[in-house]
Enzyme design. Structure first.
Site, PDB file in Angstrom:
ATOM      1  N   CYS A  32      -0.799   0.412   7.540  1.00 52.67           N
ATOM      2  CA  CYS A  32      -1.186   0.809   6.181  1.00 52.67           C
ATOM      3  C   CYS A  32      -2.553   1.482   6.180  1.00 52.67           C
ATOM      4  O   CYS A  32      -2.846   2.316   5.316  1.00 52.67           O
ATOM      5  CB  CYS A  32      -1.195  -0.412   5.259  1.00 52.67           C
ATOM      6  N   TRP A  59      20.458 -36.523 -16.320  1.00 57.01           N
ATOM      7  CA  TRP A  59      19.223 -35.831 -15.962  1.00 57.01           C
ATOM      8  C   TRP A  59      18.057 -36.630 -16.518  1.00 57.01           C
ATOM      9  O   TRP A  59      18.096 -37.083 -17.658  1.00 57.01           O
ATOM     10  CB  TRP A  59      19.193 -34.416 -16.504  1.00 57.01           C
ATOM     11  N   ARG A 118      19.369 -20.405 -10.223  1.00 54.45           N
ATOM     12  CA  ARG A 118      20.405 -20.022 -11.172  1.00 54.45           C
ATOM     13  C   ARG A 118      19.811 -19.719 -12.552  1.00 54.45           C
ATOM     14  O   ARG A 118      18.762 -20.239 -12.923  1.00 54.45           O
ATOM     15  CB  ARG A 118      21.447 -21.141 -11.315  1.00 54.45           C
ATOM     16  N   LEU A 137      21.241 -26.246  -4.434  1.00 58.96           N
ATOM     17  CA  LEU A 137      19.894 -25.812  -4.039  1.00 58.96           C
ATOM     18  C   LEU A 137      19.676 -24.316  -4.217  1.00 58.96           C
ATOM     19  O   LEU A 137      18.835 -23.718  -3.540  1.00 58.96           O
ATOM     20  CB  LEU A 137      19.584 -26.216  -2.586  1.00 58.96           C
ATOM     21  N   THR A 184      19.296 -37.198  -0.308  1.00 56.88           N
ATOM     22  CA  THR A 184      19.474 -36.400  -1.529  1.00 56.88           C
ATOM     23  C   THR A 184      20.711 -35.528  -1.437  1.00 56.88           C
ATOM     24  O   THR A 184      21.468 -35.382  -2.401  1.00 56.88           O
ATOM     25  CB  THR A 184      18.227 -35.529  -1.769  1.00 56.88           C
ATOM     26  N   GLU A 194       0.822  -1.208   0.000  1.00 52.63           N
ATOM     27  CA  GLU A 194       0.000   0.000   0.000  1.00 52.63           C
ATOM     28  C   GLU A 194       0.858   1.262   0.000  1.00 52.63           C
ATOM     29  O   GLU A 194       0.577   2.217  -0.724  1.00 52.63           O
ATOM     30  CB  GLU A 194      -0.929   0.016   1.230  1.00 52.63           C
ATOM     31  N   GLY A 215      14.395 -36.292  -0.957  1.00 57.42           N
ATOM     32  CA  GLY A 215      14.125 -37.498  -1.712  1.00 57.42           C
ATOM     33  C   GLY A 215      12.900 -38.264  -1.284  1.00 57.42           C
ATOM     34  O   GLY A 215      11.979 -37.741  -0.637  1.00 57.42           O
ATOM     35  N   ASP A 242      23.420 -36.350  -4.318  1.00 61.73           N
ATOM     36  CA  ASP A 242      23.471 -35.397  -5.434  1.00 61.73           C
ATOM     37  C   ASP A 242      24.453 -34.250  -5.230  1.00 61.73           C
ATOM     38  O   ASP A 242      24.762 -33.536  -6.190  1.00 61.73           O
ATOM     39  CB  ASP A 242      22.077 -34.815  -5.687  1.00 61.73           C
ATOM     40  N   SER A 302      20.960 -40.164 -11.754  1.00 63.90           N
ATOM     41  CA  SER A 302      19.719 -39.387 -11.831  1.00 63.90           C
ATOM     42  C   SER A 302      19.829 -38.148 -12.716  1.00 63.90           C
ATOM     43  O   SER A 302      18.824 -37.464 -12.934  1.00 63.90           O
ATOM     44  CB  SER A 302      19.283 -38.951 -10.428  1.00 63.90           C
TER      45      SER A 302
END
Length: 371
Positions: free
Chosen positions: A86, A172, A209, A206, A198, A54, A298, A202, A170
């Site tokens: 507000c 891709w 990007r 996280l 995970t 506002e 996962g 991997d 995994s």
């Protein structure tokens, strides 16, 4: 509900979504100010939660706000916090009419904003696009009413529901356009969450990007024993991008000290059985201010959230390949004996993303829902 009110409220909602993932613990609000059929001010909640929508819109409108209508996607605040109310700003600017879809669930507001505006002679209209606004503010409402953030569970799997081969490969399963879409989804949440398995398998960063985002979501890893690699990407960047580690109270104290030394925030959580209690994990994240969490697995973490009825939205990316029974399933064991026990979701959207299929599902309100 007039067509004009609907049109301007839809615009205000679209503006509010620009703040998603950036303004927690505050709600992502949008505001449009209209005078004489012309938009004179626009605003949305800024990073960190202020300035509010506002005040942004009023600053843009200036003197043109006098006698105008303000379309706001949530009841204007009426309490003194880090910024003045507000409501006071709208009154001082000479706004004649306020259109809002919903009452704020924060007990410090909860109808008092509307009451204050009416007491000062402002015409208040509510209920415009209320369903859409409720969906946009679901995370804020869940945190104020239940103490936990909204959870979106994302799964990227093969046609037969596998997230890795039997050997663990995994990358891709889905294509680059689907992965870009995932980064956009991350950016609209306060935090990205994964389980320890995970994080170990991997070595993920996280982060968001390649889409021009500068403010990164909090990275959350759920690991009862804190058995995470101290030389991985998460450890190397813990001092640069927020990293929160949810762990059991019995985690090794040397591991706790090591991660704290790297810059991570350690969050002790209750244990249920052999895993962390998913409900307590989310309560702790809610207390820390998070309103929207994007969980990327996962399989064990996905199963624990589903079993505890803590998933609010499913986002699935399906690829046109089959891995077979030896592959890792997207969701771990739920221990269901009957279909009626399975959590059900209603389809919101399905579309093609670069050759993969994306689906969005939301909590089912039907009689067969597991509630």
């Amino acid at each position: 509900m007039s067509a004009e009110d609907t049109r301007y409220m839809a615009l205000a909602l679209s503006l509010g979504r620009r703040g998603m993932g950036n303004c927690w613990p505050n709600p992502a609000v949008g505001c449009v100010i209209v005078a004489g059929g012309r938009i004179v001010g626009r605003g949305w909640t800024q990073p960190g939660g202020r300035p509010h929508a506002e005040t942004q819109a009023l600053a843009q409108a200036g003197a043109a706000a006098r006698g105008a209508t303000a379309y706001v996607t949530l009841e204007p605040c009426s309490h003194h916090g880090a910024t003045p109310p507000c409501c006071d700003a709208l009154i001082a600017a000479g706004i004649a009419r306020v259109v809002a879809p919903l009452q704020d669930s924060d007990p410090r507001v909860a109808g008092q904003g509307f009451e204050t505006l009416r007491k000062h002679g402002i015409d208040v209209r509510t209920g415009v696009l209320a369903e859409q606004a409720a969906r946009d503010h679901a995370g804020f409402f869940l945190r104020t009413e239940q103490g936990r953030p909204l959870v979106t569970l994302k799964l990227a799997s093969s046609f037969d529901g596998r997230i890795a081969t039997g050997t663990g490969e995994s990358k891709w399963i889905t294509g680059p356009q689907a992965r870009r879409e995932v980064h956009a989804l991350r950016a609209r949440h306060d935090a990205v969450m994964v389980g320890a398995g995970t994080a170990r398998a991997d070595d993920p960063s996280l982060t968001v990007r390649d889409i021009g985002v500068t403010r990164q979501p909090v990275r959350v890893v759920v690991s009862r024993h804190l058995d995470l690699p101290l030389l991985g990407q998460l450890a190397r960047t813990a001092g640069d991008v927020p990293l929160w580690l949810c762990h059991g109270h019995g985690a090794d104290i040397e591991r706790v000290k090591a991660w704290e030394g790297l810059g991570a925030t350690l969050i002790p959580c209750a244990v249920r059985g052999v895993q962390l209690n998913a409900g307590d994990v989310l309560q702790q994240l809610g207390q820390a201010g998070l309103t929207r969490v994007f969980c990327e697995g996962g399989s064990a973490l996905a199963a624990s959230l589903l079993a505890a009825d803590l998933v609010d939205e499913l986002v699935g990316f399906g690829a046109g390949l089959a891995i077979g029974a030896e592959g890792l399933p997207a969701i771990g064991a739920l221990g269901l004996g009957r279909l009626a026990e399975a959590p059900r979701f209603d389809l919101l959207e399905t579309r093609e993303v670069g050759g993969d299929a994306m689906q969005r599902w939301t909590r089912s309100l039907g009689p067969s829902a597991a509630r």
